[in-house]
Every structure is written in C-alpha cells, then in structure tokens.
Design a protein around this motif. Structure first.
Motif, PDB file in Angstrom:
ATOM      1  N   ILE A  77      36.777  51.544  86.552  1.00  0.00           N
ATOM      2  CA  ILE A  77      38.152  51.916  85.795  1.00  0.00           C
ATOM      3  C   ILE A  77      36.959  52.667  84.499  1.00  0.00           C
ATOM      4  O   ILE A  77      37.094  53.709  84.022  1.00  0.00           O
ATOM      5  N   THR A  78      36.642  52.141  83.674  1.00  0.00           N
ATOM      6  CA  THR A  78      36.957  51.960  82.390  1.00  0.00           C
ATOM      7  C   THR A  78      35.160  53.085  82.418  1.00  0.00           C
ATOM      8  O   THR A  78      34.961  54.815  81.520  1.00  0.00           O
TER       9      THR A  78
ATOM     10  N   ALA B 178      29.876  54.854  67.821  1.00  0.00           N
ATOM     11  CA  ALA B 178      30.410  54.522  69.330  1.00  0.00           C
ATOM     12  C   ALA B 178      31.432  54.421  69.034  1.00  0.00           C
ATOM     13  O   ALA B 178      32.862  54.741  69.995  1.00  0.00           O
ATOM     14  N   ILE B 179      32.358  55.377  68.310  1.00  0.00           N
ATOM     15  CA  ILE B 179      33.804  55.965  67.437  1.00  0.00           C
ATOM     16  C   ILE B 179      34.362  56.973  69.010  1.00  0.00           C
ATOM     17  O   ILE B 179      34.808  56.624  69.092  1.00  0.00           O
ATOM     18  N   VAL B 180      33.287  57.865  68.949  1.00  0.00           N
ATOM     19  CA  VAL B 180      33.630  59.223  69.994  1.00  0.00           C
ATOM     20  C   VAL B 180      34.137  57.670  71.679  1.00  0.00           C
ATOM     21  O   VAL B 180      35.255  58.342  71.857  1.00  0.00           O
ATOM     22  N   TYR B 181      33.407  57.192  71.638  1.00  0.00           N
ATOM     23  CA  TYR B 181      33.655  56.144  72.903  1.00  0.00           C
ATOM     24  C   TYR B 181      34.880  55.499  73.121  1.00  0.00           C
ATOM     25  O   TYR B 181      34.957  55.252  73.851  1.00  0.00           O
ATOM     26  N   ILE B 182      34.924  54.586  71.407  1.00  0.00           N
ATOM     27  CA  ILE B 182      36.036  53.953  71.934  1.00  0.00           C
ATOM     28  C   ILE B 182      37.314  54.788  71.563  1.00  0.00           C
ATOM     29  O   ILE B 182      38.091  54.776  72.193  1.00  0.00           O
ATOM     30  N   ALA B 183      37.290  55.988  70.919  1.00  0.00           N
ATOM     31  CA  ALA B 183      38.046  56.344  70.915  1.00  0.00           C
ATOM     32  C   ALA B 183      38.699  57.423  72.777  1.00  0.00           C
ATOM     33  O   ALA B 183      40.129  56.958  73.285  1.00  0.00           O
ATOM     34  N   ALA B 184      37.939  57.595  73.155  1.00  0.00           N
ATOM     35  CA  ALA B 184      38.040  57.809  74.801  1.00  0.00           C
ATOM     36  C   ALA B 184      38.812  56.886  75.694  1.00  0.00           C
ATOM     37  O   ALA B 184      39.412  56.937  76.957  1.00  0.00           O
ATOM     38  N   LEU B 185      37.794  55.526  75.359  1.00  0.00           N
ATOM     39  CA  LEU B 185      38.421  54.451  76.244  1.00  0.00           C
ATOM     40  C   LEU B 185      39.719  54.264  75.353  1.00  0.00           C
ATOM     41  O   LEU B 185      39.918  54.004  76.035  1.00  0.00           O
ATOM     42  N   MET B 186      40.417  54.331  74.460  1.00  0.00           N
ATOM     43  CA  MET B 186      41.733  54.276  73.970  1.00  0.00           C
ATOM     44  C   MET B 186      42.673  55.017  74.791  1.00  0.00           C
ATOM     45  O   MET B 186      44.136  54.716  74.648  1.00  0.00           O
ATOM     46  N   GLY B 187      41.974  56.567  75.724  1.00  0.00           N
ATOM     47  CA  GLY B 187      43.484  57.298  76.492  1.00  0.00           C
ATOM     48  C   GLY B 187      43.195  57.137  77.730  1.00  0.00           C
ATOM     49  O   GLY B 187      43.519  57.402  78.169  1.00  0.00           O
ATOM     50  N   ILE B 188      42.391  55.595  78.091  1.00  0.00           N
ATOM     51  CA  ILE B 188      42.367  55.605  79.407  1.00  0.00           C
ATOM     52  C   ILE B 188      43.852  54.735  79.902  1.00  0.00           C
ATOM     53  O   ILE B 188      44.439  53.883  78.226  1.00  0.00           O
ATOM     54  N   ASP B 189      45.088  54.547  80.996  1.00  0.00           N
ATOM     55  CA  ASP B 189      45.979  54.898  81.356  1.00  0.00           C
ATOM     56  C   ASP B 189      45.538  53.245  81.342  1.00  0.00           C
ATOM     57  O   ASP B 189      45.229  53.015  82.023  1.00  0.00           O
ATOM     58  N   PRO B 190      46.892  52.107  80.714  1.00  0.00           N
ATOM     59  CA  PRO B 190      46.786  51.070  80.757  1.00  0.00           C
ATOM     60  C   PRO B 190      46.891  50.933  82.548  1.00  0.00           C
ATOM     61  O   PRO B 190      47.012  49.228  82.616  1.00  0.00           O
ATOM     62  N   GLN B 191      47.665  51.639  83.092  1.00  0.00           N
ATOM     63  CA  GLN B 191      48.949  50.907  84.134  1.00  0.00           C
ATOM     64  C   GLN B 191      47.690  50.753  85.055  1.00  0.00           C
ATOM     65  O   GLN B 191      47.745  50.108  85.911  1.00  0.00           O
ATOM     66  N   LEU B 192      46.362  51.771  84.581  1.00  0.00           N
ATOM     67  CA  LEU B 192      45.130  51.746  85.668  1.00  0.00           C
ATOM     68  C   LEU B 192      44.446  50.200  85.925  1.00  0.00           C
ATOM     69  O   LEU B 192      44.073  49.379  86.612  1.00  0.00           O
ATOM     70  N   TYR B 193      44.511  49.315  84.762  1.00  0.00           N
ATOM     71  CA  TYR B 193      43.809  47.912  84.377  1.00  0.00           C
ATOM     72  C   TYR B 193      45.239  47.266  85.238  1.00  0.00           C
ATOM     73  O   TYR B 193      44.329  45.859  85.419  1.00  0.00           O
ATOM     74  N   GLU B 194      45.557  47.242  84.823  1.00  0.00           N
ATOM     75  CA  GLU B 194      46.761  46.819  85.360  1.00  0.00           C
ATOM     76  C   GLU B 194      46.752  46.545  87.065  1.00  0.00           C
ATOM     77  O   GLU B 194      47.150  44.858  86.891  1.00  0.00           O
TER      78      GLU B 194
END
Length: 313
Positions: free
Chosen positions: A222-223, A190-206
């Motif tokens: 988005i995710t 899961a570490i690889v996918y957690i790292a990929a999730l951290m790279g998603i632009d937070p502005q998309l969620y906002e």
C-alpha cells in the motif's frame, strides 16, 4: 453572419482581458516569481555566448574574437576532462544511490511510528540541518575530521587507531561529502514524501488489517505503490541537479591533493573562470555539463514512462 478573423481576435482579446481583470490578485502573487526566474534563470543564459568567444570582460562581445567550438575542444582535449567527467558521474551516483532513497525511507519510518511525539521530534531534528549555511556545515565537517582536535579522530585514538587528516586523502572525500549531504538534506527532502503518504486513503490500511496483513506487507503493498508516482517525479526532477553535485560544498572541502576524486566539472569551470580568467573555456565546460544534465533528464523520463507509466511529460 460569420465573424471575420479580426472580430474573432478582438473577442478573444476581450475575453482574456476579462479573465485577467477577474484574477488579477492571483497574477499579482505570481509576478515576483516570474521576475525572479527571468532575472536569475533566463537572463543569465545570454552569457552562454561566451562559450563561443575568446571573451574579454573589458571589451565585451563586440571586442572579443569569435572562436566557434575552440573552447569546447580545449576542454575536451585537456588533461582535466576525463577526471572531471568521471568525478562528476561518480559523485552523482553516490548521491543517487544513497542520498535519494534515504528520505523516502525516513518518511515511511516517521509515518509508521506509533508515538506521534517521537515522530515529530525525529522529523524536526532531521529537518533542522537544512537551514544551516553550507559554509557552516563544511566548517563543521573540517573541524570534526581535524587530526588534532576533531571528535572523529579523538574516538579513533581512544580505540587504538592512528589519527588521520581525512580531508587530504582522495579515497575519503566521496564518503565524507556524501555523508555531509545526506545529513543536511534528508529531513527536508522527506517532507514531500510525508505529504504524499498523508494522501493515501486510510481505508486501504483498514481493509489490509482486516485481511490480516502485517505492517511490512502493508508498507510493501500500500505505502510504496501509493508514493511511487511522487518518488518517480522527484527522481526525474533531481537527476539533472545531481550532475551539479553541489559544487559550493566541494569548493569548500576539496584540496589539491584530493583533485583525483573531488574535482568535478563545476569546480573546474570555477577555477578556469574566476581564478584563471579564461571565461570562454569556463562557460564551455558549464554548457557541456548542462547538456549532460538535459540528456539524463530526458533519458530518465523515457525510462520511467516505459517501466512505471509515470513521467513528467
């Protein structure tokens, strides 16, 4: 005046030498990894010649008889061929359908938790089993499923069921093995996918929150698309490893009574080579397995490139 081919090559050599001189610390760090791959990945490939010899370890290749494809014929026409191929494919499918998607789901769950303390605790607890030795994990499984002292059978007896020695019944081997593999690898993968999730632009969620999108819609829109290239890459990289199905664990868990569902190509190769001393047939079986893995990786890459436009090459 134009330079000749000799002058051009000399200029290229000097340019390469200057680059190596400037970046020599980086190449020095790269050297141990290259040495490891050469010694333990590429050099052993010379032993694949044994698949075409009636190999004798005391005489070597020069004193062994060349038999061509005879070893492959012995394996493919033998009574164990259909069973080992079927079991290899079935266990690989179990891992593909269960062990591969769970780390993705676990990574999304960890990143979506509101409490960072709970998220870190869950990540740590799920991550730690990766560092436990395979021998220890298999010993834990055998002890937990013991008919007399195993905690699983104790619970079943308390509930009014009869105690069973699960490790000697063929129908229970695949669920037990898949559950053990999932417990040991889910957190680390899961570490690889957690790292990929951290790279998603937070502005998309906002922006999605402003538009009124709920948590599920944000995950779906988005995710999931954000980590899809990583998921596809990891799937293609792991599909060849799935054919190997972690035969070390199978060797520690299976019994002659469970060969019907547990005996795979790798364990057959181990028995033929180490126990029976038939190194030619053992190598032929291993080479056959490697060819299957190569075909699966190439096919998965082509299908992924066609469907998702994401691929390794």
């Amino acid at each position: 005046m134009k330079k000749g081919n000799g002058d051009t090559l000399i200029a290229r050599d000097r340019s390469l030498a200057r680059k190596l001189g400037r970046c020599w610390p980086l190449y020095l760090f790269l050297l141990p990894g290259l040495i490891w791959y050469v010694m333990f990945c590429y050099k052993p490939m010379l032993g694949l010649r044994m698949a075409f010899y009636d190999y004798n370890i005391f005489r070597g290749f020069e004193g062994s008889r060349f038999v061509g494809l005879e070893n492959f014929k012995i394996y493919m026409t033998g009574p164990d061929f259909a069973r080992t191929v079927k079991n290899t494919i079935m266990i690989a499918l179990w891992q593909m359908l269960i062990c591969f998607p769970v780390p993705v789901i676990l990574a999304i769950m960890i990143t979506e938790m509101k409490s960072k303390i709970i998220a870190k605790a869950v990540q740590t607890i799920s991550f730690l089993p990766h560092f436990i030795s395979t021998v220890v994990v298999c010993g834990m499984v055998v002890n937990f499923l013991s008919p007399s002292t195993g905690i699983i059978n104790m619970i079943l007896v308390k509930l009014g069921f009869e105690a069973k020695y699960f490790m000697v019944y063929p129908q229970y081997f695949r669920p037990v093995y898949t559950t053990m593999t999932l417990w040991q690898t889910a957190g680390f993968n899961a570490i690889v996918y957690i790292a990929a999730l951290m790279g998603i632009d937070p502005q998309l969620y906002e922006a999605a929150i402003v538009d009124g999108a709920g948590r599920w819609r944000r995950i779906i829109n988005i995710t999931v698309p954000g980590i899809l290239p990583t998921v596809v890459t990891m799937f293609i990289m792991n599909i060849g490893k799935m054919v190997k199905v972690g035969y070390e664990s199978i060797l520690l868990l299976y019994e002659p009574s469970t060969y019907a569902t547990a005996d795979v190509i790798s364990t057959y190769s181990f028995r033929m080579g180490i126990q029976n001393g038939d190194y030619g047939v053992a190598t032929a079986a291993g080479l056959f397995e490697a060819v299957i893995a190569l075909v699966l990786v190439v096919a998965a890459n082509k299908v992924s490139k066609r469907l998702t436009e994401n691929a390794l090459w």
